[in-house]
Write a protein that holds these residues in place. Structure first.
Motif, short mmCIF file in Angstrom:
data_model
loop_
_atom_site.label_atom_id
_atom_site.label_comp_id
_atom_site.label_asym_id
_atom_site.label_seq_id
_atom_site.Cartn_x
_atom_site.Cartn_y
_atom_site.Cartn_z
N ARG A 263 0.82 -1.21 0.00
CA ARG A 263 0.00 0.00 0.00
C ARG A 263 0.86 1.26 0.00
O ARG A 263 0.39 2.32 -0.45
CB ARG A 263 -0.94 0.00 1.21
CG ARG A 263 -2.09 -0.99 1.07
CD ARG A 263 -2.92 -1.06 2.33
NE ARG A 263 -4.02 -2.00 2.20
CZ ARG A 263 -3.91 -3.31 2.35
NH1 ARG A 263 -2.73 -3.83 2.63
NH2 ARG A 263 -4.95 -4.11 2.22
N TRP A 267 -0.42 3.77 -2.74
CA TRP A 267 -1.00 5.07 -2.39
C TRP A 267 -0.22 6.20 -3.05
O TRP A 267 -0.82 7.19 -3.49
CB TRP A 267 -1.02 5.25 -0.87
CG TRP A 267 -2.08 4.41 -0.20
CD1 TRP A 267 -3.21 3.92 -0.78
CD2 TRP A 267 -2.10 3.97 1.15
NE1 TRP A 267 -3.94 3.20 0.13
CE2 TRP A 267 -3.29 3.21 1.33
CE3 TRP A 267 -1.25 4.14 2.25
CZ2 TRP A 267 -3.64 2.63 2.55
CZ3 TRP A 267 -1.60 3.57 3.46
CH2 TRP A 267 -2.78 2.82 3.61
N ASP A 268 1.07 6.07 -3.13
CA ASP A 268 1.89 7.09 -3.78
C ASP A 268 1.48 7.25 -5.25
O ASP A 268 1.31 8.37 -5.75
CB ASP A 268 3.37 6.71 -3.68
CG ASP A 268 4.28 7.79 -4.24
OD1 ASP A 268 4.19 8.93 -3.77
OD2 ASP A 268 5.05 7.49 -5.17
N TYR A 270 -1.50 6.27 -6.68
CA TYR A 270 -2.89 6.71 -6.82
C TYR A 270 -3.09 8.16 -6.40
O TYR A 270 -3.94 8.86 -6.97
CB TYR A 270 -3.81 5.79 -6.01
CG TYR A 270 -4.04 4.45 -6.67
CD1 TYR A 270 -4.69 4.35 -7.90
CD2 TYR A 270 -3.62 3.27 -6.06
CE1 TYR A 270 -4.90 3.13 -8.51
CE2 TYR A 270 -3.83 2.04 -6.66
CZ TYR A 270 -4.47 1.96 -7.88
OH TYR A 270 -4.68 0.74 -8.48
N VAL A 271 -2.33 8.65 -5.43
CA VAL A 271 -2.42 10.06 -5.05
C VAL A 271 -1.96 10.94 -6.20
O VAL A 271 -2.59 11.97 -6.51
CB VAL A 271 -1.59 10.34 -3.78
CG1 VAL A 271 -1.42 11.84 -3.57
CG2 VAL A 271 -2.27 9.72 -2.55
N ASN A 305 -3.07 -4.98 -6.77
CA ASN A 305 -2.64 -3.58 -6.66
C ASN A 305 -3.37 -2.68 -7.66
O ASN A 305 -3.59 -1.51 -7.40
CB ASN A 305 -1.14 -3.45 -6.91
CG ASN A 305 -0.29 -4.24 -5.94
OD1 ASN A 305 0.83 -4.62 -6.23
ND2 ASN A 305 -0.84 -4.52 -4.76
N GLY A 309 -7.74 2.13 -5.29
CA GLY A 309 -6.81 2.86 -4.45
C GLY A 309 -6.58 2.28 -3.06
O GLY A 309 -5.75 2.79 -2.32
N HIS A 310 -7.34 1.25 -2.67
CA HIS A 310 -7.18 0.60 -1.36
C HIS A 310 -7.28 1.58 -0.19
O HIS A 310 -6.55 1.48 0.80
CB HIS A 310 -5.86 -0.18 -1.30
CG HIS A 310 -5.93 -1.48 -2.04
ND1 HIS A 310 -5.95 -1.54 -3.41
CD2 HIS A 310 -6.03 -2.77 -1.61
CE1 HIS A 310 -6.02 -2.81 -3.80
NE2 HIS A 310 -6.09 -3.57 -2.73
N ASN A 311 -8.16 2.52 -0.32
CA ASN A 311 -8.55 3.42 0.76
C ASN A 311 -9.86 4.05 0.31
O ASN A 311 -9.93 4.60 -0.80
CB ASN A 311 -7.49 4.49 1.02
CG ASN A 311 -7.94 5.52 2.04
OD1 ASN A 311 -8.68 6.44 1.70
ND2 ASN A 311 -7.50 5.36 3.27
N LEU A 314 -9.59 7.80 -0.72
CA LEU A 314 -8.79 7.96 -1.93
C LEU A 314 -9.54 7.43 -3.14
O LEU A 314 -9.50 8.02 -4.23
CB LEU A 314 -7.45 7.24 -1.77
CG LEU A 314 -6.50 7.25 -2.96
CD1 LEU A 314 -6.20 8.67 -3.41
CD2 LEU A 314 -5.22 6.51 -2.62
N ASN A 315 -10.26 6.32 -2.95
CA ASN A 315 -11.01 5.73 -4.05
C ASN A 315 -12.14 6.65 -4.52
O ASN A 315 -12.38 6.79 -5.73
CB ASN A 315 -11.57 4.37 -3.62
CG ASN A 315 -11.36 3.33 -4.70
OD1 ASN A 315 -10.39 3.37 -5.44
ND2 ASN A 315 -12.29 2.39 -4.78
N THR A 365 -7.68 0.85 4.63
CA THR A 365 -6.65 0.22 3.79
C THR A 365 -7.27 -0.56 2.64
O THR A 365 -6.61 -1.37 1.99
CB THR A 365 -5.79 -0.74 4.64
OG1 THR A 365 -6.63 -1.70 5.27
CG2 THR A 365 -5.01 0.03 5.69
#
Length: 397
Positions: A263, A267-268, A270-271, A305, A309-311, A314-315, A365
């Motif tokens: 993650r 996250w890096d 997807y952000v 992966n 976005g696994h949040n 964020l998604n 997460t």
């Protein structure tokens, strides 16, 4: 009207019993439709007024969700998502509210025990499946009904939150049953090897006993928290180190998991993508990111992966931009206020608070605001809001 009310009770009971299973989607949709039709008989202004703002927010959120099909790379995903993520959830809150409104406490208690029974059956099925027991009569059923690890542990977190109802009445017998129930849920989560389930358990314990401690003297608060805080910390660290399989101390295990969890680089990535299209996003729908960025993923991204976005926050930002994220926060924030506040110790508001804590922490997460767990969540929101309204009205009269 009485027959319609009984029918709605039966539909609601079947819904909560069947929602945790993977191969019952067709039956669940039929039950949602039947329950919605049945609820029409109760849809009068006096009864549904408590949901007016939530329903309005759902409409506004759904309009923006649907509008994203205009700029989405795959409008079909948006159209499928509006049904699964919006229409089903709206139906669920209406059914949960209409079923509960004006019911006596005995009926509500009976239904709550049906909810806990659903969790018991679900846990036993996962224990059976994880231990690879072999009973021919059960194998076909279990193999068809088990969910993926993340979805299964999300339901376990919801049932864990609901189990605190057994502590509310301060009965020794129910307290012992509640502890055993939570141990069974925790064991099921252990067998699924899901870290965030245990992190959520720790947060739920901490929130519950912190609220209980506020009503105690300082000496009792200290004694209670002296017991609870180590338990919560143990669950938290156990969750982080669950999959490390290394013979090392706890801190080293947590450090290893934190450094090597995918993650961090997910996250890096997807952000950065979210910042490229911050206002409107790439289009609603659970798997939209996996399609929108299909040609941009680094080679080391696995299939998991690439999914999303696994949040949950964020998604939503990726899917619907800052506008959609703001509407999402407003919708769920108002639902939280309506279900859990004003806080009252003798009704279900505290349990509603724990369900929100568990469901949101589990999706920090990942993103489980979809599928049957979302339907269960919104059904419970309707159940909690109606129960709280009945309690307040009874105190007024």
């Amino acid at each position: 009207m009485i027959k319609c009310s009984s029918f709605l009770f039966a539909i609601s009971a079947l819904l909560v019993l069947l929602l945790p299973y993977s191969d019952t989607n067709g039956v669940v949709v039929i039950l949602l439709g039947a329950g919605l039709l049945c609820s029409v008989f109760f849809l009068v202004k006096d009864k549904v007024s408590s949901l007016n703002v939530i329903l309005l927010l759902w409409v506004v959120y759904s309009i923006w969700y649907l509008a994203s099909s205009i700029w989405s790379i795959s409008p079909d995903i948006v159209y499928r998502g509006i049904r699964k993520e919006n229409v089903y959830a709206i139906s669920a809150i209406l059914i949960g509210f209409m079923f509960t409104k004006d019911k006596n406490n005995k009926t509500k208690n009976h239904f709550y025990y049906i909810l806990l029974t659903s969790g018991l059956i679900f846990s036993l099925i996962y224990i059976y499946n994880s231990l690879r027991l072999d009973v021919e009569a059960l194998n076909l059923f279990v193999n068809k009904q088990t969910l993926g690890v993340g979805d299964a542990s999300t339901f376990l977190v919801i049932f864990f939150s609901l189990s605190f109802y057994l502590f509310v009445e301060q009965s020794k017998c129910k307290f012992i049953i509640g502890v055993c129930y939570q141990a069974l849920i925790a064991y099921s989560a252990y067998l699924t090897e899901n870290r965030m389930a245990f992190v959520s358990f720790a947060l739920i314990y901490f929130v519950y006993f912190t609220i209980i401690a506020l009503k105690m003297t300082w000496s009792r608060r200290f004694c209670l928290l002296a017991v609870v805080v180590p338990i919560a910390c143990s669950l938290f660290f156990f969750g982080f180190s669950l999959k490390s399989h290394q013979n090392m101390d706890v801190i080293s295990q947590v450090e290893r998991v934190s450094k090597h969890d995918p993650r961090m680089f997910m996250w890096d990535f997807y952000v950065d993508k979210a910042l490229e299209k911050p206002i409107i996003g790439y289009g609603a729908g659970y798997v939209t990111p996996s399609i929108a960025f299909a040609n941009d993923f680094p080679s080391y991204f696995s299939i998991v992966n690439r999914t999303h976005g696994h949040n949950v926050f964020l998604n939503k930002q990726l899917q619907m931009g800052v506008v959609g994220l703001a509407l999402f926060l407003l919708l769920y924030g108002y639902a939280f206020k309506s279900a859990a506040f004003p806080y009252r110790r003798d009704d279900l508001s505290l349990i509603a608070l724990l369900v929100f804590v568990g469901y949101f922490s589990k999706s920090l997460t990942d993103d489980f605001f979809i599928r049957n767990s979302l339907i269960m969540f919104w059904f419970l929101v309707g159940f909690f809001i109606a129960s709280k309204r009945d309690k307040i009205e009874s105190e007024i009269h």
